[in-house]
Design a protein around this motif. Sequence first.
Motif, PDB file in Angstrom:
ATOM      1  N   UNK A  39       0.784  -1.231   0.000  1.00  0.00           N
ATOM      2  CA  UNK A  39       0.000   0.000   0.000  1.00  0.00           C
ATOM      3  C   UNK A  39       0.813   1.277   0.000  1.00  0.00           C
ATOM      4  N   UNK A  40       2.103   1.207  -0.337  1.00  0.00           N
ATOM      5  CA  UNK A  40       2.968   2.389  -0.268  1.00  0.00           C
ATOM      6  C   UNK A  40       2.766   3.282  -1.489  1.00  0.00           C
ATOM      7  N   UNK A  41       2.882   4.583  -1.275  1.00  0.00           N
ATOM      8  CA  UNK A  41       2.823   5.572  -2.348  1.00  0.00           C
ATOM      9  C   UNK A  41       3.621   6.795  -1.911  1.00  0.00           C
ATOM     10  N   UNK A  42       4.063   7.587  -2.890  1.00  0.00           N
ATOM     11  CA  UNK A  42       4.837   8.802  -2.635  1.00  0.00           C
ATOM     12  C   UNK A  42       4.072   9.998  -3.171  1.00  0.00           C
ATOM     13  N   UNK A  43       4.171  11.112  -2.469  1.00  0.00           N
ATOM     14  CA  UNK A  43       3.521  12.341  -2.896  1.00  0.00           C
ATOM     15  C   UNK A  43       4.391  13.523  -2.492  1.00  0.00           C
ATOM     16  N   UNK A  44       4.149  14.669  -3.112  1.00  0.00           N
ATOM     17  CA  UNK A  44       4.960  15.850  -2.858  1.00  0.00           C
ATOM     18  C   UNK A  44       4.687  16.400  -1.472  1.00  0.00           C
ATOM     19  N   UNK A  45       5.759  16.787  -0.779  1.00  0.00           N
ATOM     20  CA  UNK A  45       5.638  17.418   0.527  1.00  0.00           C
ATOM     21  C   UNK A  45       4.992  18.790   0.350  1.00  0.00           C
ATOM     22  N   UNK A  46       3.834  19.047   0.957  1.00  0.00           N
ATOM     23  CA  UNK A  46       3.172  20.349   0.774  1.00  0.00           C
ATOM     24  C   UNK A  46       3.971  21.514   1.350  1.00  0.00           C
ATOM     25  N   UNK A  60      -6.395   0.040   7.005  1.00  0.00           N
ATOM     26  CA  UNK A  60      -6.815   1.347   7.492  1.00  0.00           C
ATOM     27  C   UNK A  60      -5.787   2.090   8.310  1.00  0.00           C
ATOM     28  N   UNK A  61      -4.576   1.554   8.454  1.00  0.00           N
ATOM     29  CA  UNK A  61      -3.523   2.205   9.241  1.00  0.00           C
ATOM     30  C   UNK A  61      -2.496   2.776   8.284  1.00  0.00           C
ATOM     31  N   UNK A  62      -2.190   4.076   8.429  1.00  0.00           N
ATOM     32  CA  UNK A  62      -1.220   4.741   7.577  1.00  0.00           C
ATOM     33  C   UNK A  62       0.089   4.899   8.332  1.00  0.00           C
ATOM     34  N   UNK A  63       1.180   4.510   7.694  1.00  0.00           N
ATOM     35  CA  UNK A  63       2.502   4.569   8.305  1.00  0.00           C
ATOM     36  C   UNK A  63       3.431   5.405   7.436  1.00  0.00           C
ATOM     37  N   UNK A  64       4.309   6.153   8.080  1.00  0.00           N
ATOM     38  CA  UNK A  64       5.289   6.939   7.356  1.00  0.00           C
ATOM     39  C   UNK A  64       6.424   6.077   6.834  1.00  0.00           C
ATOM     40  N   UNK A  65       6.864   6.391   5.614  1.00  0.00           N
ATOM     41  CA  UNK A  65       7.932   5.617   5.005  1.00  0.00           C
ATOM     42  C   UNK A  65       9.181   6.403   4.713  1.00  0.00           C
ATOM     43  N   UNK A  66       9.243   7.675   5.164  1.00  0.00           N
ATOM     44  CA  UNK A  66      10.447   8.463   4.972  1.00  0.00           C
ATOM     45  C   UNK A  66      10.260   9.605   3.985  1.00  0.00           C
ATOM     46  N   UNK A  67      11.303  10.438   3.881  1.00  0.00           N
ATOM     47  CA  UNK A  67      11.339  11.573   2.960  1.00  0.00           C
ATOM     48  C   UNK A  67      12.486  11.374   1.973  1.00  0.00           C
ATOM     49  N   UNK A  68      12.242  11.737   0.718  1.00  0.00           N
ATOM     50  CA  UNK A  68      13.211  11.521  -0.342  1.00  0.00           C
ATOM     51  C   UNK A  68      13.219  12.745  -1.267  1.00  0.00           C
ATOM     52  N   UNK A  69      14.338  12.997  -1.932  1.00  0.00           N
ATOM     53  CA  UNK A  69      14.386  14.130  -2.855  1.00  0.00           C
ATOM     54  C   UNK A  69      13.521  13.896  -4.092  1.00  0.00           C
ATOM     55  N   UNK A  70      12.994  14.987  -4.642  1.00  0.00           N
ATOM     56  CA  UNK A  70      12.163  14.898  -5.838  1.00  0.00           C
ATOM     57  C   UNK A  70      12.947  14.299  -6.995  1.00  0.00           C
TER      58      UNK A  70
END
Length: 292
Positions: A39-46, A60-70
């Motif tokens: 269920x992982x997906x990446x989106x732009x940091x607002x 139904x549980x959302x977990x953080x997977x880290x931050x990565x450069x565009x």
Amino acid sequence: MNKNTVDRGLRRNQGPTRPAQGAITRAAERLLAALAQPGAYAFADPLDGAALIVRSGREGISLGGGRFPVAAGEQLLAQDLVRPELENRRHLVLGPAGRARLRREAAPEGSAFLAQHLDLVPEEEPAGANAAAPAAPRLRDASESPVAWMARRRGSDGRPLLEPAAFEAGERLRRDITVARMTPRLGVNWGAERVDGSGPRDPAAASDAVVAARQRVRGALDAVGGDLANLLIDLCGELKGLERIEAERRWPARSAKVVARIALGRLAEHYGLERAATGPDRARMRLWRESA
């Protein structure tokens, strides 16, 4: 990464000058591995247009997977390793090429390109099945097993079609049937031991591990009994799919799934497998004292 960034990546991906798949940066490798989670997906940091945030979710549980450069996301887009999600075009998800790449990298030596098409897992043999086994474990395609297929699928209520205990029971029976050599061989076994130009001709020539496995199989099938035992042979021994079982037995559509769950549940009871570990409500009090 805003929508324009994704669109530019898609246009670059569709052009004739698209770079060939090759080496990627370390950040892109980490992003690809993070997107492989269920269920992982990446989106732009607002708050930061130069960063991507990865989220993964299950039940139904959302977990953080880290931050990565565009730039890592754009590189994966350019090589078709990720793609925009169908429901939300601003989300990036793992693509078929990316999943194949991860399988190649995780595969044992010499099985990289085979692993990108198959779900290779190490075969677990029962204790004592092969005392002189080589160091490298045998591999099998997990997608061939209809029991594994049922364990991966979920019903309309969101719950797995097969409980972990029933899945383990089916896998245990499959391993015993394989060790017992109770399934027909489709080709010549060039690795079999030969004595005077021939192989074993009677049950007395079988090894102790084969005899023990046959006894375990017979005990399990006798405990289940009736037509359910025949169903387990088709399901765990012959690896027949549910639709094929329904066609051969002239059962109604989707009925084999229900009967298979009942049969595997009884098999789990025979093996003593439970959905959860249980114990006494209250343990006996113990007093530890120093020895004199």
